[in-house]
Design an enzyme around this catalytic site. Structure first.
Site, PDB file in Angstrom:
ATOM      1  N   ASP A  33      -6.622  -7.683  -5.854  1.00 46.42           N
ATOM      2  CA  ASP A  33      -5.479  -7.789  -4.945  1.00 46.42           C
ATOM      3  C   ASP A  33      -5.447  -6.743  -3.831  1.00 46.42           C
ATOM      4  O   ASP A  33      -4.393  -6.431  -3.290  1.00 46.42           O
ATOM      5  CB  ASP A  33      -4.182  -7.690  -5.759  1.00 46.42           C
ATOM      6  CG  ASP A  33      -4.168  -6.470  -6.681  1.00 46.42           C
ATOM      7  OD1 ASP A  33      -4.862  -5.480  -6.377  1.00 46.42           O
ATOM      8  OD2 ASP A  33      -3.472  -6.508  -7.704  1.00 46.42           O
ATOM      9  N   GLU A  72      -9.913 -12.469 -11.492  1.00 45.20           N
ATOM     10  CA  GLU A  72      -8.628 -11.893 -11.904  1.00 45.20           C
ATOM     11  C   GLU A  72      -7.475 -12.546 -11.133  1.00 45.20           C
ATOM     12  O   GLU A  72      -6.579 -11.892 -10.610  1.00 45.20           O
ATOM     13  CB  GLU A  72      -8.604 -10.370 -11.715  1.00 45.20           C
ATOM     14  CG  GLU A  72      -7.550  -9.676 -12.552  1.00 45.20           C
ATOM     15  CD  GLU A  72      -7.547  -8.165 -12.367  1.00 45.20           C
ATOM     16  OE1 GLU A  72      -7.703  -7.477 -13.384  1.00 45.20           O
ATOM     17  OE2 GLU A  72      -7.401  -7.676 -11.233  1.00 45.20           O
ATOM     18  N   GLU A  83      -0.087  -5.174  -2.763  1.00 42.44           N
ATOM     19  CA  GLU A  83      -0.965  -5.932  -3.661  1.00 42.44           C
ATOM     20  C   GLU A  83      -0.389  -7.279  -4.090  1.00 42.44           C
ATOM     21  O   GLU A  83      -1.111  -8.274  -4.192  1.00 42.44           O
ATOM     22  CB  GLU A  83      -1.309  -5.086  -4.893  1.00 42.44           C
ATOM     23  CG  GLU A  83      -2.237  -3.912  -4.611  1.00 42.44           C
ATOM     24  CD  GLU A  83      -1.507  -2.652  -4.182  1.00 42.44           C
ATOM     25  OE1 GLU A  83      -2.161  -1.611  -4.025  1.00 42.44           O
ATOM     26  OE2 GLU A  83      -0.265  -2.704  -3.988  1.00 42.44           O
ATOM     27  N   HIS A 118      -0.653   7.665 -10.063  1.00 46.24           N
ATOM     28  CA  HIS A 118      -0.965   7.772  -8.639  1.00 46.24           C
ATOM     29  C   HIS A 118      -0.224   6.763  -7.762  1.00 46.24           C
ATOM     30  O   HIS A 118      -0.286   6.838  -6.538  1.00 46.24           O
ATOM     31  CB  HIS A 118      -2.462   7.564  -8.426  1.00 46.24           C
ATOM     32  CG  HIS A 118      -2.899   6.162  -8.680  1.00 46.24           C
ATOM     33  ND1 HIS A 118      -3.100   5.676  -9.957  1.00 46.24           N
ATOM     34  CD2 HIS A 118      -3.155   5.123  -7.845  1.00 46.24           C
ATOM     35  CE1 HIS A 118      -3.463   4.418  -9.888  1.00 46.24           C
ATOM     36  NE2 HIS A 118      -3.504   4.044  -8.628  1.00 46.24           N
ATOM     37  N   ARG A 160       2.422   4.496  -5.566  1.00 52.12           N
ATOM     38  CA  ARG A 160       3.473   4.873  -4.617  1.00 52.12           C
ATOM     39  C   ARG A 160       4.856   4.882  -5.246  1.00 52.12           C
ATOM     40  O   ARG A 160       5.695   5.716  -4.931  1.00 52.12           O
ATOM     41  CB  ARG A 160       3.483   3.904  -3.422  1.00 52.12           C
ATOM     42  CG  ARG A 160       2.269   3.963  -2.533  1.00 52.12           C
ATOM     43  CD  ARG A 160       2.417   2.970  -1.370  1.00 52.12           C
ATOM     44  NE  ARG A 160       1.213   2.887  -0.558  1.00 52.12           N
ATOM     45  CZ  ARG A 160       0.231   2.025  -0.794  1.00 52.12           C
ATOM     46  NH1 ARG A 160       0.323   1.189  -1.819  1.00 52.12           N
ATOM     47  NH2 ARG A 160      -0.834   1.998  -0.031  1.00 52.12           N
ATOM     48  N   HIS A 202      -4.563  12.976  -9.020  1.00 52.06           N
ATOM     49  CA  HIS A 202      -4.900  12.267  -7.789  1.00 52.06           C
ATOM     50  C   HIS A 202      -4.770  13.218  -6.602  1.00 52.06           C
ATOM     51  O   HIS A 202      -3.918  14.118  -6.587  1.00 52.06           O
ATOM     52  CB  HIS A 202      -3.949  11.071  -7.621  1.00 52.06           C
ATOM     53  CG  HIS A 202      -4.445  10.043  -6.650  1.00 52.06           C
ATOM     54  ND1 HIS A 202      -4.237  10.144  -5.291  1.00 52.06           N
ATOM     55  CD2 HIS A 202      -5.148   8.903  -6.833  1.00 52.06           C
ATOM     56  CE1 HIS A 202      -4.780   9.098  -4.684  1.00 52.06           C
ATOM     57  NE2 HIS A 202      -5.339   8.333  -5.591  1.00 52.06           N
TER      58      HIS A 202
END
Length: 370
Positions: free
Chosen positions: A97, A119, A133, A212, A214, A245
């Site tokens: 994605d 997927e 995504e 990690h 957002r 990260h």
């Protein structure tokens, strides 16, 4: 002979494409080419090297402070001009994605090339979470010719969107990659790993943390850190390992808050290091999609640091638990997993709904018949 282009840009895509590339490349019925966009340059190269993938096209599209719309535009243009107009392909394989997936799908569609979506069918139900995504995969599903779903639930998502043809439930190639990767880590690599991470006390119960996304920036991440600090204080037989990260929204907060003798903040791990560390862990706490799928094959309970996940199959199967960024939920579940052996065993031994390591071969056999 069918001519196939595998196209990807990030480390997770490369991991999940690697066993497919190996399976198709070893079959004389297919002419295989590999293209990378290099959304994740350094991390992508590590995976390509580890799995010994031969790259035919490298677009290297990333620029400093590149916006999402600039990246999308550059990807469509680069994929079209540098690859699709130079060779004729029967199929373009995309995985997951990412922005590379959407751009590659659009570019292939414009050239009337069949798109194979690996997927397929994952959905969170919220086009803004995860962003971008969720919309990337929704739009890719509308133009893909073949949909390879990891689970029945993924198939049902497509059917609800009136996508009804060429849907196959095959499992997830991430399990194929995990087993391939662990096979590559022999006794020599084991010695190298132990030497590199000699500051970790492997006699303790290791809690591996990755975070990690957002949606966890800001207050959510502060709560996650507070929970980890409390666990480190409560359980002296626990060692928390956190590959931090590089994003400053994560790195700066973690370095200021996560200060304890049994919390080890380390640099991001390569793929072989990550799966090795996962295998050594007792519990995994993560907001990563791939790790939600991999950990059950290693018998590791997973606490998912997200409010919603497009991988509910693991939650339903009992291999993963949604805790979000809620400090109380994180504490409760870690305490219960450490303090209740029966509870731990029930989760650790639950069957992995994402596959058994034979997904790539299943996909290849379907393509041979199509």
């Amino acid at each position: 002979m069918k001519k196939i282009l595998f196209l990807f840009g990030t480390r997770p895509e490369a991991i999940k494409m690697a066993p497919l590339i190996a399976a198709f490349s070893s079959d004389e019925n297919f002419n295989v080419k590999v293209g990378v966009t290099a959304q994740h340059r350094e991390m992508l190269d590590q995976v390509i090297s580890f799995f010994e993938i031969k790259v035919d096209y490298d677009l290297n599209v990333m620029k400093h402070n590149q916006t999402l719309y600039q990246l999308t535009s550059d990807l469509i243009s680069g994929i079209t001009n540098e690859i699709l107009l130079k060779e004729s392909f029967d199929y373009v394989f995309v995985q997951g994605d990412t922005t590379t997936v959407l751009a590659a799908s659009l570019a292939a569609f414009y050239q009337k090339i069949k798109i194979v979506h690996i997927e397929a069918g994952l959905r969170s139900g919220d086009i803004l979470s995860p962003f971008p995504e969720e919309m990337n995969r929704v739009m890719t599903s509308r133009i893909a010719s073949l949909h390879f779903c990891p689970t029945e639930a993924s198939k049902e998502h497509l059917l609800k969107e009136n996508i009804t043809e060429n849907i196959y439930v095959v499992g997830n190639t991430v399990i194929d990659a995990l087993l391939m990767g662990l096979d590559k880590i022999d006794s020599k690599h084991e010695e190298i790993m132990i030497s590199k991470f000699d500051f970790i006390d492997f006699s303790k119960k290791l809690i591996l943390v990755t975070c990690h996304r957002r949606e966890n920036f800001g207050n959510p991440f502060e709560e996650i850190c507070d929970a980890l600090l409390e666990i480190s204080s409560q359980f002296k037989d626990v060692e928390i390992i956190y590959p931090v990260h590089l994003n400053p929204n994560i790195k700066e907060v973690a370095s200021k808050k996560l200060i304890a003798k049994n919390i080890k903040l380390i640099s991001p791990l390569t793929y072989p290091e990550l799966i090795w560390m996962m295998n050594k862990s007792y519990i995994i706490v993560t907001d990563s999609g791939g790790i939600q799928e991999e950990a059950p094959s290693l018998g590791k309970p997973v606490l998912v640091l997200r409010e919603v996940t497009e991988r509910m199959e693991g939650v339903d199967a009992g291999t993963a638990i949604l805790v979000g960024s809620d400090k109380k939920k994180i504490l409760y579940q870690i305490q219960k997993l450490i303090g209740n052996p029966e509870y731990y065993t029930n989760i650790a031994t639950a069957s992995n709904p994402y596959g058994d390591g034979t997904t790539s071969e299943r996909i290849k056999q379907i393509l041979l018949k199509s």
